[in-house]
Design a protein around this motif. Structure first.
Motif, PDB file in Angstrom:
ATOM      1  N   GLU A  66      -5.207 -21.955   0.619  1.00  0.00           N
ATOM      2  CA  GLU A  66      -4.273 -22.967   0.110  1.00  0.00           C
ATOM      3  C   GLU A  66      -3.806 -22.617  -1.303  1.00  0.00           C
ATOM      4  OE1 GLU A  66      -6.842 -26.375   0.885  1.00  0.00           O
ATOM      5  OE2 GLU A  66      -5.328 -27.094   2.330  1.00  0.00           O
ATOM      6  N   TRP A  67      -4.718 -22.122  -2.141  1.00  0.00           N
ATOM      7  CA  TRP A  67      -4.342 -21.726  -3.505  1.00  0.00           C
ATOM      8  C   TRP A  67      -3.323 -20.585  -3.450  1.00  0.00           C
ATOM      9  CZ3 TRP A  67      -3.521 -22.411  -8.363  1.00  0.00           C
ATOM     10  CH2 TRP A  67      -3.333 -21.307  -9.199  1.00  0.00           C
ATOM     11  N   THR A  68      -3.560 -19.614  -2.590  1.00  0.00           N
ATOM     12  CA  THR A  68      -2.660 -18.466  -2.487  1.00  0.00           C
ATOM     13  C   THR A  68      -1.252 -18.911  -2.123  1.00  0.00           C
ATOM     14  OG1 THR A  68      -4.484 -16.994  -1.890  1.00  0.00           O
ATOM     15  CG2 THR A  68      -2.256 -16.288  -1.259  1.00  0.00           C
ATOM     16  N   THR A  69      -1.135 -19.767  -1.131  1.00  0.00           N
ATOM     17  CA  THR A  69       0.199 -20.207  -0.712  1.00  0.00           C
ATOM     18  C   THR A  69       0.849 -21.107  -1.755  1.00  0.00           C
ATOM     19  OG1 THR A  69      -0.753 -21.996   0.608  1.00  0.00           O
ATOM     20  CG2 THR A  69      -0.268 -19.936   1.745  1.00  0.00           C
ATOM     21  N   SER A  70       0.075 -21.973  -2.397  1.00  0.00           N
ATOM     22  CA  SER A  70       0.681 -22.857  -3.401  1.00  0.00           C
ATOM     23  C   SER A  70       1.087 -22.068  -4.647  1.00  0.00           C
ATOM     24  CB  SER A  70      -0.253 -24.016  -3.755  1.00  0.00           C
ATOM     25  OG  SER A  70      -1.387 -23.558  -4.446  1.00  0.00           O
ATOM     26  N   ALA A  71       0.276 -21.070  -5.048  1.00  0.00           N
ATOM     27  CA  ALA A  71       0.638 -20.247  -6.209  1.00  0.00           C
ATOM     28  C   ALA A  71       1.921 -19.484  -5.940  1.00  0.00           C
ATOM     29  CB  ALA A  71      -0.508 -19.293  -6.556  1.00  0.00           C
ATOM     30  N   ALA A  72       2.074 -18.963  -4.725  1.00  0.00           N
ATOM     31  CA  ALA A  72       3.292 -18.239  -4.363  1.00  0.00           C
ATOM     32  C   ALA A  72       4.498 -19.169  -4.287  1.00  0.00           C
ATOM     33  CB  ALA A  72       3.097 -17.511  -3.037  1.00  0.00           C
ATOM     34  N   ARG A  73       4.264 -20.397  -3.864  1.00  0.00           N
ATOM     35  CA  ARG A  73       5.360 -21.371  -3.786  1.00  0.00           C
ATOM     36  C   ARG A  73       5.840 -21.742  -5.194  1.00  0.00           C
ATOM     37  NH1 ARG A  73       3.214 -24.150  -0.017  1.00  0.00           N
ATOM     38  NH2 ARG A  73       1.962 -25.485  -1.364  1.00  0.00           N
ATOM     39  N   ARG A  74       4.909 -21.857  -6.137  1.00  0.00           N
ATOM     40  CA  ARG A  74       5.257 -22.255  -7.513  1.00  0.00           C
ATOM     41  C   ARG A  74       5.859 -21.124  -8.333  1.00  0.00           C
ATOM     42  NH1 ARG A  74       0.272 -24.589  -7.207  1.00  0.00           N
ATOM     43  NH2 ARG A  74      -0.619 -22.976  -8.518  1.00  0.00           N
ATOM     44  N   SER A  75       5.481 -19.880  -8.045  1.00  0.00           N
ATOM     45  CA  SER A  75       5.900 -18.769  -8.893  1.00  0.00           C
ATOM     46  C   SER A  75       6.533 -17.657  -8.064  1.00  0.00           C
ATOM     47  CB  SER A  75       4.689 -18.215  -9.660  1.00  0.00           C
ATOM     48  OG  SER A  75       5.024 -16.990 -10.300  1.00  0.00           O
ATOM     49  N   ALA A  76       7.791 -17.384  -8.361  1.00  0.00           N
ATOM     50  CA  ALA A  76       8.478 -16.283  -7.679  1.00  0.00           C
ATOM     51  C   ALA A  76       7.826 -14.946  -8.016  1.00  0.00           C
ATOM     52  CB  ALA A  76       9.954 -16.265  -8.065  1.00  0.00           C
ATOM     53  N   LEU A  77       7.251 -14.825  -9.218  1.00  0.00           N
ATOM     54  CA  LEU A  77       6.574 -13.581  -9.587  1.00  0.00           C
ATOM     55  C   LEU A  77       5.298 -13.383  -8.778  1.00  0.00           C
ATOM     56  CD1 LEU A  77       7.095 -13.519 -13.463  1.00  0.00           C
ATOM     57  CD2 LEU A  77       8.173 -12.036 -11.752  1.00  0.00           C
ATOM     58  N   VAL A  78       4.514 -14.444  -8.586  1.00  0.00           N
ATOM     59  CA  VAL A  78       3.315 -14.339  -7.752  1.00  0.00           C
ATOM     60  C   VAL A  78       3.717 -13.982  -6.323  1.00  0.00           C
ATOM     61  CG1 VAL A  78       1.383 -15.626  -6.729  1.00  0.00           C
ATOM     62  CG2 VAL A  78       1.867 -15.838  -9.176  1.00  0.00           C
ATOM     63  N   ARG A  79       4.757 -14.630  -5.818  1.00  0.00           N
ATOM     64  CA  ARG A  79       5.235 -14.332  -4.464  1.00  0.00           C
ATOM     65  C   ARG A  79       5.621 -12.851  -4.347  1.00  0.00           C
ATOM     66  NH1 ARG A  79       8.085 -18.394  -4.128  1.00  0.00           N
ATOM     67  NH2 ARG A  79      10.068 -17.584  -4.843  1.00  0.00           N
ATOM     68  N   ALA A  80       6.311 -12.326  -5.359  1.00  0.00           N
ATOM     69  CA  ALA A  80       6.706 -10.914  -5.339  1.00  0.00           C
ATOM     70  C   ALA A  80       5.490 -10.000  -5.409  1.00  0.00           C
ATOM     71  CB  ALA A  80       7.657 -10.631  -6.496  1.00  0.00           C
ATOM     72  N   LEU A  81       4.516 -10.351  -6.239  1.00  0.00           N
ATOM     73  CA  LEU A  81       3.295  -9.547  -6.326  1.00  0.00           C
ATOM     74  C   LEU A  81       2.554  -9.515  -4.989  1.00  0.00           C
ATOM     75  CD1 LEU A  81       2.043 -10.700  -9.819  1.00  0.00           C
ATOM     76  CD2 LEU A  81       2.305  -8.305  -9.142  1.00  0.00           C
ATOM     77  N   LEU A  82       2.504 -10.646  -4.314  1.00  0.00           N
ATOM     78  CA  LEU A  82       1.756 -10.742  -3.058  1.00  0.00           C
ATOM     79  C   LEU A  82       2.474 -10.074  -1.886  1.00  0.00           C
ATOM     80  CD1 LEU A  82       0.496 -14.424  -3.306  1.00  0.00           C
ATOM     81  CD2 LEU A  82      -0.922 -12.363  -3.380  1.00  0.00           C
ATOM     82  N   THR A  83       3.787 -10.086  -1.902  1.00  0.00           N
ATOM     83  CA  THR A  83       4.557  -9.575  -0.766  1.00  0.00           C
ATOM     84  C   THR A  83       5.185  -8.204  -1.012  1.00  0.00           C
ATOM     85  OG1 THR A  83       6.613 -10.630  -1.488  1.00  0.00           O
ATOM     86  CG2 THR A  83       5.145 -11.925  -0.037  1.00  0.00           C
TER      87      THR A  83
END
Length: 200
Positions: A85-102
């Protein structure tokens, strides 16, 4: 000057939320942080250095959030559910986190090379930011290993099954980042693939 550095990173993040990175101006970031442009250049060296430091801070913040979630009370199944849940919410809140993860860097974001860049900075935090940034695969391994280490405790037990369960949950969370399920479904999905208590 840690205070000025954090203020500048906050200002850069706020500017990025309003406009593409290509339109973020160093003079505006400095003014918004209440420091001189020279201070900005002393801390980061260049706009590329500022972007790299911003990405590093997001990566560090994401991993610190993983640590906080794993430190929470509960059984391993619930800790892994909370990690997803933390992973998905962090990616939802931050485009940079989403880019790092994907690994999908939108054109509006700074897109630093993941490899280390030559650094002449005398600022330790910038030398660290100029070091290698984690790839999506490396983030999976970091989260998996932190989860497995936390959940196994100090017992030198066989951790292969636990490590697989942790990786499965991280990869499931990443699929939810790229194709978000309905609200509350991340926990349901994790609980479905982890029906019992993962053994340390």
């Amino acid at each position: 000057m840690p205070g000025a550095r954090e203020s500048l990173l906050d200002a850069a993040g706020a500017a990025l939320a309003r406009r593409p990175w290509s339109a973020v101006r160093m003079v505006d970031v400095a003014a918004s942080a209440g420091v001189s442009r020279q201070t900005l250049y002393n801390e980061f060296g260049s706009k590329e250095g500022l972007g790299r430091a911003l990405v590093r801070r997001e990566a560090d913040g994401f991993l610190a959030g993983v640590e906080r979630v794993l430190a929470g009370a509960g059984d391993p199944r619930e800790q892994l559910t909370a990690t997803a849940e933390w992973t998905t919410s962090a990616a939802r809140r931050s485009a940079l986190v989403r880019a790092l993860l994907t690994g999908c860097w939108e054109p509006r974001l700074p897109a630093p090379a993941l490899a280390a860049v030559p650094s002449t900075s005398v600022v330790p935090a910038q030398r660290r930011a100029d070091g290698p940034l984690p790839s999506p695969g490396e983030l999976v391994v970091l989260v998996r290993d932190r989860a497995a280490a936390t959940l196994s405790g100090s017992a030198p037990a066989e951790t292969t099954d636990l490590s697989r369960a942790c990786e499965l949950v991280v990869r499931l969370a990443l699929s939810c980042v790229t194709a978000p399920p309905a609200e509350g479904r991340v926990a349901d999905l994790v609980r479905t693939v982890l029906p019992g208590r993962p053994a340390p």
